[in-house]
Design a protein around this motif. Structure first.
Motif, short mmCIF file in Angstrom:
data_model
loop_
_atom_site.label_atom_id
_atom_site.label_comp_id
_atom_site.label_asym_id
_atom_site.label_seq_id
_atom_site.Cartn_x
_atom_site.Cartn_y
_atom_site.Cartn_z
N ASP A 139 -4.88 3.51 9.43
CA ASP A 139 -5.39 3.32 8.38
C ASP A 139 -4.71 4.68 7.64
N LEU A 140 -4.81 4.44 6.29
CA LEU A 140 -4.86 5.40 4.96
C LEU A 140 -5.43 5.63 4.24
N SER A 141 -5.71 7.68 3.91
CA SER A 141 -6.35 7.13 2.59
C SER A 141 -5.49 7.39 1.40
N TRP A 142 -7.27 6.89 0.42
CA TRP A 142 -5.98 6.76 -0.89
C TRP A 142 -5.35 8.12 -1.46
N SER A 143 -5.08 9.25 -1.07
CA SER A 143 -4.68 10.51 -1.48
C SER A 143 -2.77 9.48 -0.56
N GLN A 144 -2.75 9.31 0.63
CA GLN A 144 -1.94 9.09 0.75
C GLN A 144 -1.36 7.63 0.25
N VAL A 145 -1.42 6.78 0.55
CA VAL A 145 -1.53 5.77 0.00
C VAL A 145 -0.52 6.16 -1.81
N ALA A 146 -0.99 6.75 -2.77
CA ALA A 146 -0.68 7.58 -3.44
C ALA A 146 0.53 8.66 -3.14
N GLU A 147 0.79 9.11 -2.21
CA GLU A 147 1.76 9.74 -1.96
C GLU A 147 2.63 8.84 -1.47
N ILE A 148 2.54 7.95 -1.46
CA ILE A 148 3.83 7.31 -0.77
C ILE A 148 3.86 5.96 -1.97
N LEU A 149 2.84 5.87 -3.22
CA LEU A 149 3.88 5.65 -4.48
C LEU A 149 4.24 6.06 -5.14
N THR A 150 4.05 7.47 -4.96
CA THR A 150 4.71 8.40 -6.15
C THR A 150 5.97 8.34 -5.42
N GLN A 151 6.76 8.25 -3.83
CA GLN A 151 7.49 8.44 -3.85
C GLN A 151 8.33 7.22 -3.40
N GLU A 152 7.90 6.55 -3.46
CA GLU A 152 8.17 4.82 -3.53
C GLU A 152 9.02 4.45 -5.00
N LEU A 153 8.37 4.51 -5.56
CA LEU A 153 7.88 4.24 -6.83
C LEU A 153 8.49 5.57 -7.93
N ARG A 154 8.80 6.84 -8.04
CA ARG A 154 9.76 7.30 -8.08
C ARG A 154 9.09 7.38 -9.46
N ARG A 155 7.72 7.67 -9.56
CA ARG A 155 7.27 8.00 -10.77
C ARG A 155 5.70 8.06 -9.81
N ASP A 156 4.77 9.11 -10.51
CA ASP A 156 3.80 10.07 -10.27
C ASP A 156 2.80 8.64 -10.44
N VAL A 157 1.78 8.39 -9.17
CA VAL A 157 1.07 7.95 -8.46
C VAL A 157 -0.58 8.84 -8.06
N ALA A 158 -1.63 9.03 -9.43
CA ALA A 158 -2.95 9.90 -8.58
C ALA A 158 -3.95 9.10 -8.70
N VAL A 159 -4.13 9.59 -6.77
CA VAL A 159 -6.06 9.10 -7.52
C VAL A 159 -6.84 9.63 -8.22
N GLU A 160 -7.48 8.48 -8.76
CA GLU A 160 -9.25 9.20 -9.48
C GLU A 160 -10.26 8.55 -8.97
N ARG A 161 -11.33 9.20 -8.55
CA ARG A 161 -12.14 8.52 -8.39
C ARG A 161 -13.12 7.91 -9.72
N ILE A 162 -13.69 6.80 -9.97
CA ILE A 162 -14.56 7.44 -10.71
C ILE A 162 -16.15 6.45 -10.38
N ALA A 163 -16.61 6.14 -11.14
CA ALA A 163 -18.56 6.08 -10.64
C ALA A 163 -18.35 3.87 -10.79
N ASP A 164 -19.19 3.79 -9.72
CA ASP A 164 -19.58 2.52 -9.43
C ASP A 164 -19.40 2.05 -10.59
N ASP A 165 -20.41 2.07 -11.51
CA ASP A 165 -20.59 0.99 -12.63
C ASP A 165 -18.99 1.09 -13.37
N GLU A 166 -18.64 2.02 -13.59
CA GLU A 166 -17.60 1.73 -14.33
C GLU A 166 -16.36 0.56 -13.96
N MET A 167 -16.35 1.09 -12.26
CA MET A 167 -15.68 0.12 -11.70
C MET A 167 -15.82 -1.60 -11.76
N ARG A 168 -17.37 -1.04 -11.68
CA ARG A 168 -17.70 -3.14 -12.03
C ARG A 168 -17.22 -3.83 -13.39
#
Length: 88
Positions: free
Chosen positions: A6-35
């Motif tokens: 199980d990974l947190s969203w922050s851990q996923v972003a860290e792995i993506l940053t390392q493997e893709l060699r570009r910054d990936v950040a987690v940003e929480r958005i409101a449920d309505d905004e996501m929908r």
């Protein structure tokens, strides 16, 4: 992906940053905004609601439907999947 950990969203972003060699950040958005974003991308309402439900479930005390076992989980971790499928 129901891999071996199980990974947190922050851990996923860290792995993506390392493997893709570009910054990936987690940003929480409101449920309505996501929908609205999912609908604006062309997703049907029922699917957008299902994806939103999965997202809020992960945020709000998610309890897995199935326990992780050798039968229910893949042996490939997220980092390995990123290397194989995204980086190539």
């Amino acid at each position: 992906m129901h891999g071996p950990e199980d990974l947190s969203w922050s851990q996923v972003a860290e792995i993506l940053t390392q493997e893709l060699r570009r910054d990936v950040a987690v940003e929480r958005i409101a449920d309505d905004e996501m929908r609205h974003g999912l609908l604006d991308a062309g997703m049907p309402m029922a699917m957008a609601d299902a994806v939103l439900g999965m997202s809020t479930g992960l945020r709000d005390g998610f309890v897995p439907e199935q326990k992780r076992t050798v039968v229910t989980a893949t042996p490939t971790g997220f980092r390995g999947w990123v290397r194989e499928e995204l980086v190539g």
